[in-house]
Design a protein around this motif. Sequence first.
Motif, PDB file in Angstrom:
ATOM      1  N   GLY A 149       0.572  -1.227   0.020  1.00  0.00           N
ATOM      2  CA  GLY A 149       0.015  -0.038   0.011  1.00  0.00           C
ATOM      3  C   GLY A 149       0.895   1.252   0.082  1.00  0.00           C
ATOM      4  O   GLY A 149       0.675   2.235  -0.649  1.00  0.00           O
ATOM      5  N   ILE A 150       1.953   1.285   0.606  1.00  0.00           N
ATOM      6  CA  ILE A 150       2.693   2.576   0.799  1.00  0.00           C
ATOM      7  C   ILE A 150       3.459   2.510  -0.626  1.00  0.00           C
ATOM      8  O   ILE A 150       3.636   3.690  -1.195  1.00  0.00           O
ATOM      9  CB  ILE A 150       3.964   2.290   2.103  1.00  0.00           C
ATOM     10  CG1 ILE A 150       3.249   2.175   3.190  1.00  0.00           C
ATOM     11  CG2 ILE A 150       4.998   3.216   1.723  1.00  0.00           C
ATOM     12  CD1 ILE A 150       4.164   1.623   4.524  1.00  0.00           C
ATOM     13  N   VAL A 151       3.818   1.540  -1.057  1.00  0.00           N
ATOM     14  CA  VAL A 151       4.616   1.607  -2.468  1.00  0.00           C
ATOM     15  C   VAL A 151       3.484   2.126  -3.549  1.00  0.00           C
ATOM     16  O   VAL A 151       4.027   2.946  -4.394  1.00  0.00           O
ATOM     17  CB  VAL A 151       5.092   0.330  -2.856  1.00  0.00           C
ATOM     18  CG1 VAL A 151       5.700   0.324  -4.445  1.00  0.00           C
ATOM     19  CG2 VAL A 151       6.321  -0.319  -1.964  1.00  0.00           C
ATOM     20  N   ILE A 152       2.228   1.802  -3.415  1.00  0.00           N
ATOM     21  CA  ILE A 152       1.443   2.255  -4.587  1.00  0.00           C
ATOM     22  C   ILE A 152       0.968   3.553  -4.333  1.00  0.00           C
ATOM     23  O   ILE A 152       0.982   4.271  -5.278  1.00  0.00           O
ATOM     24  CB  ILE A 152       0.171   1.190  -4.572  1.00  0.00           C
ATOM     25  CG1 ILE A 152       0.385  -0.113  -4.881  1.00  0.00           C
ATOM     26  CG2 ILE A 152      -0.931   1.961  -5.235  1.00  0.00           C
ATOM     27  CD1 ILE A 152      -0.690  -1.230  -4.603  1.00  0.00           C
ATOM     28  N   ALA A 153       0.925   3.978  -3.044  1.00  0.00           N
ATOM     29  CA  ALA A 153       0.660   5.354  -2.737  1.00  0.00           C
ATOM     30  C   ALA A 153       1.817   6.322  -3.073  1.00  0.00           C
ATOM     31  O   ALA A 153       1.637   7.430  -3.815  1.00  0.00           O
ATOM     32  CB  ALA A 153       0.513   5.445  -1.086  1.00  0.00           C
ATOM     33  N   LEU A 154       3.060   5.810  -3.124  1.00  0.00           N
ATOM     34  CA  LEU A 154       4.193   6.547  -3.207  1.00  0.00           C
ATOM     35  C   LEU A 154       4.181   6.700  -4.892  1.00  0.00           C
ATOM     36  O   LEU A 154       4.542   7.925  -5.463  1.00  0.00           O
ATOM     37  CB  LEU A 154       5.483   6.088  -2.932  1.00  0.00           C
ATOM     38  CG  LEU A 154       5.912   6.242  -1.511  1.00  0.00           C
ATOM     39  CD1 LEU A 154       7.017   5.519  -1.009  1.00  0.00           C
ATOM     40  CD2 LEU A 154       6.029   7.822  -1.105  1.00  0.00           C
ATOM     41  N   LEU A 155       3.965   5.624  -5.531  1.00  0.00           N
ATOM     42  CA  LEU A 155       4.021   5.838  -7.174  1.00  0.00           C
ATOM     43  C   LEU A 155       3.099   6.520  -7.804  1.00  0.00           C
ATOM     44  O   LEU A 155       3.164   7.253  -8.468  1.00  0.00           O
ATOM     45  CB  LEU A 155       4.115   4.255  -7.755  1.00  0.00           C
ATOM     46  CG  LEU A 155       5.218   3.461  -7.439  1.00  0.00           C
ATOM     47  CD1 LEU A 155       5.009   2.020  -7.861  1.00  0.00           C
ATOM     48  CD2 LEU A 155       6.179   3.911  -7.920  1.00  0.00           C
ATOM     49  N   THR A 156       1.793   6.498  -6.914  1.00  0.00           N
ATOM     50  CA  THR A 156       0.835   7.469  -7.441  1.00  0.00           C
ATOM     51  C   THR A 156       1.007   8.690  -7.262  1.00  0.00           C
ATOM     52  O   THR A 156       0.680   9.460  -8.174  1.00  0.00           O
ATOM     53  CB  THR A 156      -0.642   6.761  -6.648  1.00  0.00           C
ATOM     54  OG1 THR A 156      -0.848   5.730  -6.833  1.00  0.00           O
ATOM     55  CG2 THR A 156      -1.777   7.782  -7.275  1.00  0.00           C
ATOM     56  N   PHE A 157       1.499   9.138  -6.141  1.00  0.00           N
ATOM     57  CA  PHE A 157       1.842  10.460  -5.723  1.00  0.00           C
ATOM     58  C   PHE A 157       2.816  10.959  -6.631  1.00  0.00           C
ATOM     59  O   PHE A 157       2.517  11.975  -7.148  1.00  0.00           O
ATOM     60  CB  PHE A 157       2.362  10.636  -4.413  1.00  0.00           C
ATOM     61  CG  PHE A 157       2.580  11.802  -4.135  1.00  0.00           C
ATOM     62  CD1 PHE A 157       1.813  12.905  -3.587  1.00  0.00           C
ATOM     63  CD2 PHE A 157       4.064  12.235  -3.780  1.00  0.00           C
ATOM     64  CE1 PHE A 157       2.099  14.091  -3.256  1.00  0.00           C
ATOM     65  CE2 PHE A 157       4.511  13.414  -3.458  1.00  0.00           C
ATOM     66  CZ  PHE A 157       3.550  14.715  -3.271  1.00  0.00           C
ATOM     67  N   ASP A 158       3.876  10.195  -7.125  1.00  0.00           N
ATOM     68  CA  ASP A 158       4.832  10.458  -8.065  1.00  0.00           C
ATOM     69  C   ASP A 158       4.205  10.934  -9.414  1.00  0.00           C
ATOM     70  O   ASP A 158       4.667  11.823  -9.901  1.00  0.00           O
ATOM     71  CB  ASP A 158       5.839   9.579  -7.908  1.00  0.00           C
ATOM     72  CG  ASP A 158       7.211   9.983  -8.595  1.00  0.00           C
ATOM     73  OD1 ASP A 158       7.273  10.935  -9.746  1.00  0.00           O
ATOM     74  OD2 ASP A 158       8.309   9.629  -8.289  1.00  0.00           O
ATOM     75  N   LEU A 159       3.634  10.016  -9.999  1.00  0.00           N
ATOM     76  CA  LEU A 159       3.173   9.948 -11.402  1.00  0.00           C
ATOM     77  C   LEU A 159       2.182  10.888 -11.554  1.00  0.00           C
ATOM     78  O   LEU A 159       1.816  11.743 -12.356  1.00  0.00           O
ATOM     79  CB  LEU A 159       2.873   8.668 -11.874  1.00  0.00           C
ATOM     80  CG  LEU A 159       2.819   8.577 -13.500  1.00  0.00           C
ATOM     81  CD1 LEU A 159       3.726   8.901 -14.259  1.00  0.00           C
ATOM     82  CD2 LEU A 159       2.179   7.050 -13.810  1.00  0.00           C
ATOM     83  N   GLY A 160       1.102  10.831 -10.513  1.00  0.00           N
ATOM     84  CA  GLY A 160      -0.196  11.384 -10.575  1.00  0.00           C
ATOM     85  C   GLY A 160      -0.397  12.926 -10.275  1.00  0.00           C
ATOM     86  O   GLY A 160      -1.015  13.693 -10.519  1.00  0.00           O
ATOM     87  N   VAL A 161       0.661  13.045  -9.238  1.00  0.00           N
ATOM     88  CA  VAL A 161       0.703  14.487  -8.707  1.00  0.00           C
ATOM     89  C   VAL A 161       2.053  15.163  -9.107  1.00  0.00           C
ATOM     90  O   VAL A 161       1.816  16.465  -9.887  1.00  0.00           O
ATOM     91  CB  VAL A 161       0.565  14.485  -7.163  1.00  0.00           C
ATOM     92  CG1 VAL A 161       0.634  15.895  -6.577  1.00  0.00           C
ATOM     93  CG2 VAL A 161      -0.697  13.860  -6.684  1.00  0.00           C
ATOM     94  N   LEU A 162       2.944  14.699  -8.716  1.00  0.00           N
ATOM     95  CA  LEU A 162       4.446  15.530  -9.104  1.00  0.00           C
ATOM     96  C   LEU A 162       4.700  15.455 -10.509  1.00  0.00           C
ATOM     97  O   LEU A 162       5.207  16.667 -10.780  1.00  0.00           O
ATOM     98  CB  LEU A 162       5.564  14.814  -8.289  1.00  0.00           C
ATOM     99  CG  LEU A 162       5.539  14.853  -6.643  1.00  0.00           C
ATOM    100  CD1 LEU A 162       6.836  13.868  -6.134  1.00  0.00           C
ATOM    101  CD2 LEU A 162       5.488  16.451  -6.257  1.00  0.00           C
ATOM    102  N   HIS A 163       4.345  14.237 -11.317  1.00  0.00           N
ATOM    103  CA  HIS A 163       4.914  14.333 -12.706  1.00  0.00           C
ATOM    104  C   HIS A 163       3.708  14.026 -13.452  1.00  0.00           C
ATOM    105  O   HIS A 163       3.971  13.141 -14.413  1.00  0.00           O
ATOM    106  CB  HIS A 163       6.206  13.406 -12.784  1.00  0.00           C
ATOM    107  CG  HIS A 163       7.542  13.601 -11.710  1.00  0.00           C
ATOM    108  ND1 HIS A 163       7.401  13.084 -10.649  1.00  0.00           N
ATOM    109  CD2 HIS A 163       8.172  14.788 -11.703  1.00  0.00           C
ATOM    110  CE1 HIS A 163       8.563  13.443 -10.132  1.00  0.00           C
ATOM    111  NE2 HIS A 163       8.993  14.620 -10.659  1.00  0.00           N
TER     112      HIS A 163
END
Length: 328
Positions: A23-37
Amino acid sequence: MELTFLFVEWLGKPAWMWLGFLGIVIALLTFDLGVLHRDNREIEVKESLLLSSLYISLGLAFGGLVWWQLGPEPAMNYVTGFVVEKTLALDNVFVIALIFSFFAVPRLYQHRVLFWGILGVIVLRAIMIGVGATLVAQFSWLLYIFAAFLIVTGIKMLVMKDAEPDLANNPLIRFMRRRLNVTDEHYGEKFFIRKAHPDTGKMTLFITPLFMALVLVEVADVIFAVDSVPAIFAITTDPFIVYTSNIFAILGLRALYFALAAMIHRFRYLKPALAIVLIFIGSKVFVADLLGLEKFPAALSLGLTFAIIATGVVWSLVKSRTEIERVA
């Protein structure tokens, strides 16, 4: 609603621990791709360093959770694995930079390749670590094979000079160009493109240089995993510690890439330090047996590993700065 499945053990740990980590990994990847980049853009060195600091902090914070849930020894093994994997990743950065240069991947789209590359790594490492954990559980003598392999690898790194990969004659690239429809032009962020075939005129699916770069990045990780997976198993055989330390170290690699690619030349003496670490990690398996210890002390292992790598980093920065001042 029954939640008993959360407490069912899988590879030595309850399911909720594995699900929490994923869950932590998915949240980080989602935040990275969906928000930051969310939009393709170039990542500057300053942003790369800030993101790297965030990922390193999160990785170490997860080590604190491991300490809280499992105790000090698993936590120190986790941090040791995290530090070793993060250091091994520096070689990976050098190879990725060569791949991007060879395929002339614009900086605008390099993050996209690295993002999908990380997703592939998460799956590939899970398979390799799962197989490794199963084999070690069945055949404990494999640990000695891993340890001997690390010692030999470390010695080779110390005495042999690295040759720059010859990507022009890489068999995988030749295979893709020979067997698949390949276009030499980039089409933005696209991995595949449909266009008229030059021979038949029919609309045909082509792979772009961006996709070829992604394939080589994935293959490079498999090659580097040959070193990193035995290294972490020589530190601990707990699949949860092995996998989480690997993945947290790799998650930050994408963010760190853009900073390291610009200054990788300043870490010239880090590789000998890493070679000594691999020799140490391999040797401690045999040393523990010779001293009649069940395990090499985790605190001592972490302390020595950190000291060796820190010495390599500091010495590299000092020497490279001296050389720059001499030239200036």
